[in-house]
Design a protein around this motif. Structure first.
Motif, PDB file in Angstrom:
ATOM      1  N   VAL A  18      62.004   0.097  32.137  1.00 48.62           N
ATOM      2  CA  VAL A  18      61.520  -0.686  31.005  1.00 48.62           C
ATOM      3  C   VAL A  18      60.056  -1.061  31.194  1.00 48.62           C
ATOM      4  CG1 VAL A  18      61.699  -2.896  29.791  1.00 48.62           C
ATOM      5  CG2 VAL A  18      63.771  -1.604  30.328  1.00 48.62           C
ATOM      6  N   MET A  19      59.709  -1.587  32.376  1.00 44.68           N
ATOM      7  CA  MET A  19      58.331  -1.997  32.611  1.00 44.68           C
ATOM      8  C   MET A  19      57.378  -0.803  32.592  1.00 44.68           C
ATOM      9  SD  MET A  19      58.339  -5.154  32.613  1.00 44.68           S
ATOM     10  CE  MET A  19      59.660  -6.346  32.489  1.00 44.68           C
ATOM     11  N   SER A  20      57.836   0.320  33.105  1.00 48.47           N
ATOM     12  CA  SER A  20      57.016   1.531  33.071  1.00 48.47           C
ATOM     13  C   SER A  20      56.787   1.995  31.631  1.00 48.47           C
ATOM     14  CB  SER A  20      57.695   2.641  33.874  1.00 48.47           C
ATOM     15  OG  SER A  20      56.960   3.842  33.807  1.00 48.47           O
ATOM     16  N   ALA A  21      57.841   1.909  30.798  1.00 44.08           N
ATOM     17  CA  ALA A  21      57.722   2.322  29.396  1.00 44.08           C
ATOM     18  C   ALA A  21      56.763   1.409  28.643  1.00 44.08           C
ATOM     19  CB  ALA A  21      59.096   2.315  28.735  1.00 44.08           C
ATOM     20  N   LEU A  22      56.871   0.107  28.876  1.00 45.49           N
ATOM     21  CA  LEU A  22      55.974  -0.836  28.199  1.00 45.49           C
ATOM     22  C   LEU A  22      54.527  -0.574  28.575  1.00 45.49           C
ATOM     23  CD1 LEU A  22      57.960  -4.205  28.515  1.00 45.49           C
ATOM     24  CD2 LEU A  22      57.869  -2.641  26.563  1.00 45.49           C
ATOM     25  N   ASP A  23      54.303  -0.297  29.843  1.00 46.83           N
ATOM     26  CA  ASP A  23      52.940  -0.008  30.299  1.00 46.83           C
ATOM     27  C   ASP A  23      52.438   1.301  29.704  1.00 46.83           C
ATOM     28  OD1 ASP A  23      50.635  -0.540  32.164  1.00 46.83           O
ATOM     29  OD2 ASP A  23      51.315   1.370  33.011  1.00 46.83           O
ATOM     30  N   HIS A  24      53.287   2.305  29.679  1.00 41.53           N
ATOM     31  CA  HIS A  24      52.902   3.615  29.157  1.00 41.53           C
ATOM     32  C   HIS A  24      52.554   3.556  27.669  1.00 41.53           C
ATOM     33  CE1 HIS A  24      52.859   7.939  28.504  1.00 41.53           C
ATOM     34  NE2 HIS A  24      53.782   7.806  27.558  1.00 41.53           N
ATOM     35  N   GLU A  35      70.119 -14.090  34.634  1.00 42.29           N
ATOM     36  CA  GLU A  35      71.186 -13.181  35.064  1.00 42.29           C
ATOM     37  C   GLU A  35      70.939 -11.773  34.558  1.00 42.29           C
ATOM     38  OE1 GLU A  35      75.032 -14.617  34.105  1.00 42.29           O
ATOM     39  OE2 GLU A  35      74.766 -16.534  35.154  1.00 42.29           O
ATOM     40  N   THR A  36      70.448 -11.684  33.329  1.00 37.94           N
ATOM     41  CA  THR A  36      69.961 -10.409  32.793  1.00 37.94           C
ATOM     42  C   THR A  36      68.523 -10.614  32.357  1.00 37.94           C
ATOM     43  OG1 THR A  36      70.743 -10.935  30.564  1.00 37.94           O
ATOM     44  CG2 THR A  36      72.253  -9.716  31.990  1.00 37.94           C
ATOM     45  N   ALA A  37      67.805  -9.537  32.240  1.00 38.13           N
ATOM     46  CA  ALA A  37      66.401  -9.622  31.850  1.00 38.13           C
ATOM     47  C   ALA A  37      66.272  -9.592  30.331  1.00 38.13           C
ATOM     48  CB  ALA A  37      65.618  -8.472  32.469  1.00 38.13           C
ATOM     49  N   ARG A  38      65.298 -10.337  29.821  1.00 41.98           N
ATOM     50  CA  ARG A  38      65.013 -10.338  28.382  1.00 41.98           C
ATOM     51  C   ARG A  38      63.516 -10.378  28.172  1.00 41.98           C
ATOM     52  NH1 ARG A  38      63.609 -14.194  24.879  1.00 41.98           N
ATOM     53  NH2 ARG A  38      63.974 -15.825  26.437  1.00 41.98           N
ATOM     54  N   VAL A  39      63.021  -9.435  27.395  1.00 42.00           N
ATOM     55  CA  VAL A  39      61.609  -9.434  27.025  1.00 42.00           C
ATOM     56  C   VAL A  39      61.508  -9.281  25.514  1.00 42.00           C
ATOM     57  CG1 VAL A  39      60.870  -8.459  29.236  1.00 42.00           C
ATOM     58  CG2 VAL A  39      61.294  -6.934  27.305  1.00 42.00           C
ATOM     59  N   THR A  40      60.490  -9.907  24.939  1.00 40.34           N
ATOM     60  CA  THR A  40      60.290  -9.858  23.492  1.00 40.34           C
ATOM     61  C   THR A  40      58.936  -9.251  23.189  1.00 40.34           C
ATOM     62  OG1 THR A  40      61.632 -11.860  23.210  1.00 40.34           O
ATOM     63  CG2 THR A  40      60.240 -11.213  21.363  1.00 40.34           C
ATOM     64  N   LEU A  41      58.933  -8.330  22.240  1.00 40.31           N
ATOM     65  CA  LEU A  41      57.710  -7.674  21.772  1.00 40.31           C
ATOM     66  C   LEU A  41      57.456  -8.087  20.330  1.00 40.31           C
ATOM     67  CD1 LEU A  41      58.584  -4.047  22.974  1.00 40.31           C
ATOM     68  CD2 LEU A  41      57.537  -5.878  24.330  1.00 40.31           C
ATOM     69  N   SER A  45      55.290  -1.789  10.201  1.00 41.04           N
ATOM     70  CA  SER A  45      55.424  -0.370   9.861  1.00 41.04           C
ATOM     71  C   SER A  45      55.547   0.523  11.090  1.00 41.04           C
ATOM     72  CB  SER A  45      54.237   0.088   9.012  1.00 41.04           C
ATOM     73  OG  SER A  45      53.035   0.050   9.763  1.00 41.04           O
ATOM     74  N   THR A  46      55.155   0.018  12.254  1.00 34.42           N
ATOM     75  CA  THR A  46      55.194   0.849  13.466  1.00 34.42           C
ATOM     76  C   THR A  46      56.520   0.738  14.207  1.00 34.42           C
ATOM     77  OG1 THR A  46      54.326  -0.841  14.995  1.00 34.42           O
ATOM     78  CG2 THR A  46      52.710   0.462  13.743  1.00 34.42           C
ATOM     79  N   VAL A  47      57.407  -0.164  13.767  1.00 27.06           N
ATOM     80  CA  VAL A  47      58.638  -0.421  14.526  1.00 27.06           C
ATOM     81  C   VAL A  47      59.501   0.824  14.702  1.00 27.06           C
ATOM     82  CG1 VAL A  47      60.844  -1.671  14.507  1.00 27.06           C
ATOM     83  CG2 VAL A  47      58.705  -2.890  14.062  1.00 27.06           C
ATOM     84  N   PRO A  48      59.822   1.591  13.640  1.00 23.81           N
ATOM     85  CA  PRO A  48      60.706   2.751  13.845  1.00 23.81           C
ATOM     86  C   PRO A  48      60.154   3.766  14.859  1.00 23.81           C
ATOM     87  CG  PRO A  48      60.542   2.215  11.516  1.00 23.81           C
ATOM     88  CD  PRO A  48      59.503   1.390  12.216  1.00 23.81           C
ATOM     89  N   SER A  49      58.870   4.101  14.742  1.00 26.27           N
ATOM     90  CA  SER A  49      58.307   5.095  15.661  1.00 26.27           C
ATOM     91  C   SER A  49      58.188   4.547  17.078  1.00 26.27           C
ATOM     92  CB  SER A  49      56.934   5.569  15.169  1.00 26.27           C
ATOM     93  OG  SER A  49      56.021   4.481  15.072  1.00 26.27           O
ATOM     94  N   THR A  50      57.790   3.287  17.206  1.00 20.85           N
ATOM     95  CA  THR A  50      57.663   2.686  18.528  1.00 20.85           C
ATOM     96  C   THR A  50      59.024   2.569  19.199  1.00 20.85           C
ATOM     97  OG1 THR A  50      55.713   1.423  17.857  1.00 20.85           O
ATOM     98  CG2 THR A  50      56.880   0.663  19.821  1.00 20.85           C
ATOM     99  N   LEU A  51      60.047   2.244  18.423  1.00 20.19           N
ATOM    100  CA  LEU A  51      61.394   2.127  18.966  1.00 20.19           C
ATOM    101  C   LEU A  51      61.881   3.462  19.522  1.00 20.19           C
ATOM    102  CD1 LEU A  51      63.413  -0.125  19.312  1.00 20.19           C
ATOM    103  CD2 LEU A  51      64.363   0.404  17.064  1.00 20.19           C
ATOM    104  N   ARG A  52      61.595   4.531  18.822  1.00 21.59           N
ATOM    105  CA  ARG A  52      61.962   5.863  19.305  1.00 21.59           C
ATOM    106  C   ARG A  52      61.236   6.186  20.609  1.00 21.59           C
ATOM    107  NH1 ARG A  52      60.918  10.526  15.460  1.00 21.59           N
ATOM    108  NH2 ARG A  52      62.146  11.629  17.037  1.00 21.59           N
ATOM    109  N   GLU A  53      59.939   5.927  20.626  1.00 16.98           N
ATOM    110  CA  GLU A  53      59.155   6.220  21.823  1.00 16.98           C
ATOM    111  C   GLU A  53      59.607   5.367  23.004  1.00 16.98           C
ATOM    112  OE1 GLU A  53      55.172   5.528  20.617  1.00 16.98           O
ATOM    113  OE2 GLU A  53      54.960   7.434  19.567  1.00 16.98           O
ATOM    114  N   LEU A  73      52.396  -1.765  25.369  1.00 16.24           N
ATOM    115  CA  LEU A  73      53.073  -2.821  24.633  1.00 16.24           C
ATOM    116  C   LEU A  73      53.067  -4.103  25.467  1.00 16.24           C
ATOM    117  CD1 LEU A  73      56.165  -0.798  23.308  1.00 16.24           C
ATOM    118  CD2 LEU A  73      54.068  -1.381  22.065  1.00 16.24           C
ATOM    119  N   ASP A  74      52.618  -5.186  24.857  1.00 15.99           N
ATOM    120  CA  ASP A  74      52.549  -6.467  25.551  1.00 15.99           C
ATOM    121  C   ASP A  74      53.781  -7.312  25.241  1.00 15.99           C
ATOM    122  OD1 ASP A  74      50.008  -5.933  26.643  1.00 15.99           O
ATOM    123  OD2 ASP A  74      49.038  -6.576  24.769  1.00 15.99           O
TER     124      ASP A  74
END
Length: 213
Positions: free
Chosen positions: A149-155, A167-173, A178-186, A158-159
């Motif tokens: 996940v951290m590698s993908a965000l860096d690549h 207990e589990t990790a949670r991050v919010t972007l 308009s970029t959500v569908p394409s960014t979600l796929r990537e 995405l901040d």
């Protein structure tokens, strides 16, 4: 489509005609409640005025607006004020024009011109900014996915706007809508280690939960 024009701050304008004075204030607002608070503020600031006419527009669309002539002849105050707001394409904005009567009636055309010009001067006295419409993505995952996940965000550059590692990790972007569908796929492709062409609407990454909103 993700952006619209807003006032960068408050501003004021003043127009005079045949002894009457029209004092306009422009305020950035986000809700109807905030907009109406400006009216109350101006009633207190100008107690000698019998008319505090206004117009506001909210949000990125065209359906959230209101005008009020506050006792002036119908259509002579609120609509001209809104016309100036729309002339420059502003939203999330409230303009209130308070009138000091000078003893001479201005007539319908005179009132329309006065309220229009006062609003115009308030707009011209200020500056504008751009607001971006965003959508939040919340990613929940187990710590076995922390590296991917951290590698993908860096690549994907995405901040994180929020993060919680319990207990589990949670991050919010927060992304332009308009970029959500394409960014979600990537994002899914990068975390799963597959080509983006392999990711469709039903694709999921084991151990990863993504919520929009």
């Amino acid at each position: 489509m993700d952006q619209y024009l807003i006032p960068a701050g408050s501003s004021e304008g003043e127009f005079r005609d045949r002894g009457s004075k029209f004092v306009a204030v422009l305020r950035p607002v986000r809700t109807e409640e905030e907009a109406l608070d400006v009216v109350n503020e101006q009633r207190l600031a100008h107690p000698k005025c019998n008319h505090h006419c206004y117009a506001y527009r909210l949000g990125p669309g065209t359906d959230r607006w209101r005008t009020n002539d506050d006792g002036e002849p119908s259509g002579t105050a609120g609509k001209p004020i809104l016309g100036q707001i729309d002339r420059v394409g502003l939203s999330d904005v409230m303009i209130v024009v308070s009138r000091y009567f000078g003893g001479t009636k201005l007539g319908t055309s005179g009132l329309i011109n006065a309220y229009r010009e006062a609003a115009k001067l308030a707009i011209e006295a200020g500056s504008t900014a751009v607001r971006t419409i965003t959508t939040r993505l919340e990613l929940r995952f187990g710590y076995e996915l922390m590296g991917p996940v951290m590698s993908a965000l860096d690549h994907l550059h995405l901040d994180m706007v929020e993060q919680d590692f319990a207990e589990t990790a949670r991050v919010t972007l927060e992304l332009p809508k308009s970029t959500v569908p394409s960014t979600l796929r990537e994002l899914k492709a990068a975390i799963a280690g597959v080509y983006v062409e392999e990711v469709d609407e039903d694709f999921s990454v084991p151990g990863l939960e993504i919520k929009q909103g």
